[in-house]
Design an enzyme around this catalytic site. Structure first.
Site, mmCIF file in Angstrom:
data_model
loop_
_atom_site.group_PDB
_atom_site.id
_atom_site.type_symbol
_atom_site.label_atom_id
_atom_site.label_comp_id
_atom_site.label_asym_id
_atom_site.label_seq_id
_atom_site.Cartn_x
_atom_site.Cartn_y
_atom_site.Cartn_z
ATOM 1 C CE1 TYR A 119 1.298 -10.198 5.529
ATOM 2 C CE2 TYR A 119 -0.055 -9.186 3.820
ATOM 3 C CZ TYR A 119 1.122 -9.236 4.558
ATOM 4 O OH TYR A 119 2.117 -8.330 4.311
ATOM 5 C CG ASP A 149 1.672 -2.438 -3.710
ATOM 6 O OD1 ASP A 149 2.204 -1.443 -4.221
ATOM 7 O OD2 ASP A 149 2.103 -2.989 -2.688
ATOM 8 C CG HIS A 166 2.137 -13.353 -2.799
ATOM 9 N ND1 HIS A 166 1.945 -12.399 -1.831
ATOM 10 C CD2 HIS A 166 1.046 -13.300 -3.585
ATOM 11 C CE1 HIS A 166 0.785 -11.798 -2.029
ATOM 12 N NE2 HIS A 166 0.218 -12.325 -3.076
ATOM 13 C CE1 TYR A 169 3.706 -5.436 6.900
ATOM 14 C CE2 TYR A 169 1.926 -4.042 7.683
ATOM 15 C CZ TYR A 169 2.518 -4.767 6.673
ATOM 16 O OH TYR A 169 1.927 -4.819 5.431
ATOM 17 N NE ARG A 170 -1.680 -7.268 6.464
ATOM 18 C CZ ARG A 170 -2.067 -6.676 5.337
ATOM 19 N NH1 ARG A 170 -1.259 -5.846 4.709
ATOM 20 N NH2 ARG A 170 -3.252 -6.901 4.832
#
Ligand code: ADP
Length: 602
Positions: A147, A209, A448, A529-530
């Site tokens: 993010y 996670d 990622h 959502y983000r």
């Protein structure tokens, strides 16, 4: 540190490093690091665009301002970001930039990093930023990987690394099952503290996670975990916040002097203001209360596989009533076999050497050789409570899942200790892990970035989103890693694109694929959502009902709370007045320029 030294240095541990690994995971972390550096070819960045000075201030004035801040906080607590950008890895992550960069790595960079030691020092930094109109960007741990990591949205912002010195667990209340933490407390650290106090059989934490993130950072960005307490934002109670003009407030019961319910009752009296401090740029959170889960008296992880991609829709319709009635008690995860293969931690080239997405036959042939065996979807769940309670719930789940032809319940005793299933087992009972890093090794210099739309828990929606994602990935030649995470009344599809961050072509393809998926999903009524820094404007732009009424409201709040526009400009698509209309947005049409056309100097 040279590349070789970086690869060979030992993994930092708790408690000597606030962001360190707990002893029980040290060996595992060492191995993860070794594998990551095995495929690392990206050379260390030699800085091309120095010095970094934020827009709106001359270089000399900026350096003078930093010198003044050093006087206030101590020389050692203000660092200029002018060294080569070192990516490190998960456990030795940088606070200078996004180590999983999707743009050129000199775009999302800080000009300097500051380390406050207290709420008062955070206030001082905010007042300083207002005096010079310097953009500041708070991070707690800076592990928001996928993010944007630790990177600021506006190039040249001064990053406030809150976690380094503000990392105390202020309270663990074993009777009320609550805690109060500072920004630098990771899930690892809270878990260790609970063990140290001999409370691990009494209360559980809820961990994502990977456990290295900050509890505050993850919660304000609305991250999730995998016990029944998985919605972190819903489970917090009480914030202490430094406002962009320097005042400090406590929300909920915290506003009542002498209260003893700050962590027990989130609302207090009056408007519930906490909401404006999550996924925003309206304040800096310096303390947060969190609820903890009582040990439910037993647990049992389980796993099912389903043979065909087309099983997705009927399966989601089977999951919905079970999840809403809490027979499936934690965030239910349905993962695609390609990601399961990647989760083995080996590079894609070990399975397939062609270009473009790995063909389905090759994926299934490789999956057939793994301990779980071939499948299209794998469901990971956990049942909680004493044996007789679990038996009842598991029987209902078993009967429902077996309605899918070819459904298999995997017997955990057949799985080796290193199998991904066991990491899911730990995480779903609040034991933080580091296993989830593995699928990033799919590509060399693996990075990622996520596409994560929200939808109803409906088979038709799942199938539509799956097809949308698959087509976009095929268009750009990227392997598709979908995982459906089912909450109580909605699900997120999490698609992680794994790319080689040293390869400009792969970065470009990943970003183009994401931009397509965000727009196509929005047309069908699905929103994220983000999201990553680079997509915030685009995603915010899809939430535009009634002529963008929500963003207009956010901008009014921003202008009222942060008149100088210093706090995290652009975060979540919210731009302060002096940046608006100056080309700072990053969309497909505008391109991605991290310095816009400067700021309003008036
Ligand atoms: P983590 O290490 O938990 O993954 P980060 O510290 O990277 O999380 O935080 C995620 C994002 O949330 C940051 O990029 C920042 O924008 C925001 N954030 C983090 N901590 C705070 C805080 N204490 N106050 C306000 N915003 C924060």
């Amino acid at each position: 540190m040279s590349f070789a030294a970086e690869a060979h240095s030992d993994v930092p541990t708790l408690p000597s490093a606030h962001s360190g690994i707990p002893a029980y995971l040290l060996e595992k972390a060492r191995k993860e690091k070794e594998v990551i550096f095995e495929t690392r070819t990206k050379p260390q960045n030699e800085r091309q665009r120095l010095p970094v000075v934020p827009q709106g201030i001359e270089r000399d004035e900026f350096l003078k301002a930093l010198a003044e801040l050093k006087e206030q906080l101590g020389q050692e607590n203000v660092e200029i970001n002018d060294k080569p950008l070192k990516d490190g890895w998960y456990m030795e992550h940088p606070n200078t930039h996004d180590m999983m960069t999707i743009l050129d790595e000199e775009e999302f960079v800080a000009s300097a990093i500051v380390y406050p030691g207290s709420t008062e020092e955070v206030q001082q930094i905010v007042l300083w930023a207002n005096k010079y109109r310097i953009p500041i960007f708070p991070i707690s741990m800076g592990r928001n990987l996928g993010y944007g990591g630790a990177a600021p949205r506006v190039r040249g912002s001064v990053t406030i690394d809150l976690g380094k010195r503000m990392n105390k667990i202020l309270d663990i209340n074993a009777e009320d099952y609550t805690c109060l933490v500072e920004p630098g407390v990771s899930f690892y650290a809270l878990y260790e503290a609970i063990k140290e106090r001999g409370l691990e059989d009494h209360m559980w934490i809820d961990t994502p996670d990977l456990g290295g993130g900050s509890i505050i950072g993850n919660t304000v960005d609305r991250g999730v975990g995998y016990t029944p307490y998985g919605d972190h934002w819903a489970c917090h109670s009480g914030l202490e916040v430094v406002l962009p003009t320097g005042e400090v407030i406590r929300t909920g019961m915290g506003a009542l002097p002498g209260n003893n319910t700050w962590q027990a009752f989130p609302y207090g009296f009056g408007p519930f203001s906490d909401g404006i401090f999550s996924q925003s740029n309206f304040g800096i959170v310096t303390k947060m209360g969190m609820t903890l889960m009582p040990n439910p008296g037993g647990h049992e992880a389980f796993m099912y596989t389903f043979p065909k991609e087309e099983d997705l829709a009927p399966l989601i319709d089977i999951i919905r009533p079970l999840r809403i009635s809490n027979i499936l008690e934690n965030v239910a995860q349905l993962r695609h076999v390609t990601q399961a293969l990647a989760a083995r931690g080996r590079p894609r080239t070990e399975f397939y050497s062609g270009s473009g997405p790995m063909p389905s036959e090759a994926v299934h042939a490789a999956a057939a050789k793994t301990p779980v065996g071939d499948h299209a979807w794998a469901y990971y769940g956990m049942s909680y409570g004493p044996p007789q309670v679990r038996a009842h719930k598991l029987a209902l789940v078993d009967a429902a899942f077996r309605r899918i032809p070819g459904a298999r319940r995997i017997d955990p005793s057949t799985l080796p200790a290193d199998e991904y299933f066991w990491a899911r087992d730990r995480v779903a009972r609040g034991v933080p892990d580091i296993h989830e890093l593995r699928w990033v090794n799919w590509q060399p210099n693996g990075a990622h970035i996520a596409f994560s739309p929200v939808s109803p828990i409906r088979g038709a929606d799942a199938a539509r989103l799956f097809a949308l994602g698959k087509e976009a990935h095929e268009r750009y030649g990227i392997d598709f890693f979908p995982a459906f995470c089912v909450g109580l009344r909605e699900m997120h599809l999490i698609v992680e694109i794994v790319f080689d961050r040293a390869d400009a072509g792969q970065r470009k393809a990943a970003l183009a694929c994401l931009r397509d998926m965000v727009d196509e999903a929005a047309k069908l009524g699905y929103g994220e959502y983000r999201t990553h820094l680079v997509l915030m404007d685009q995603v915010a732009g899809t939430y535009n009902w009634n002529d963008g009424a929500l963003m207009k409201f956010n901008e009014r709040l921003k202008d009222a709370l942060d008149p100088q526009g210093i706090l995290a400009p652009g975060r979540c698509g919210i731009w302060p007045k002096r940046y608006r209309g100056r080309g700072w947005e990053m969309t497909r049409d505008s391109g991605e320029r991290s310095e816009g056309n400067g700021v309003d100097l008036a």
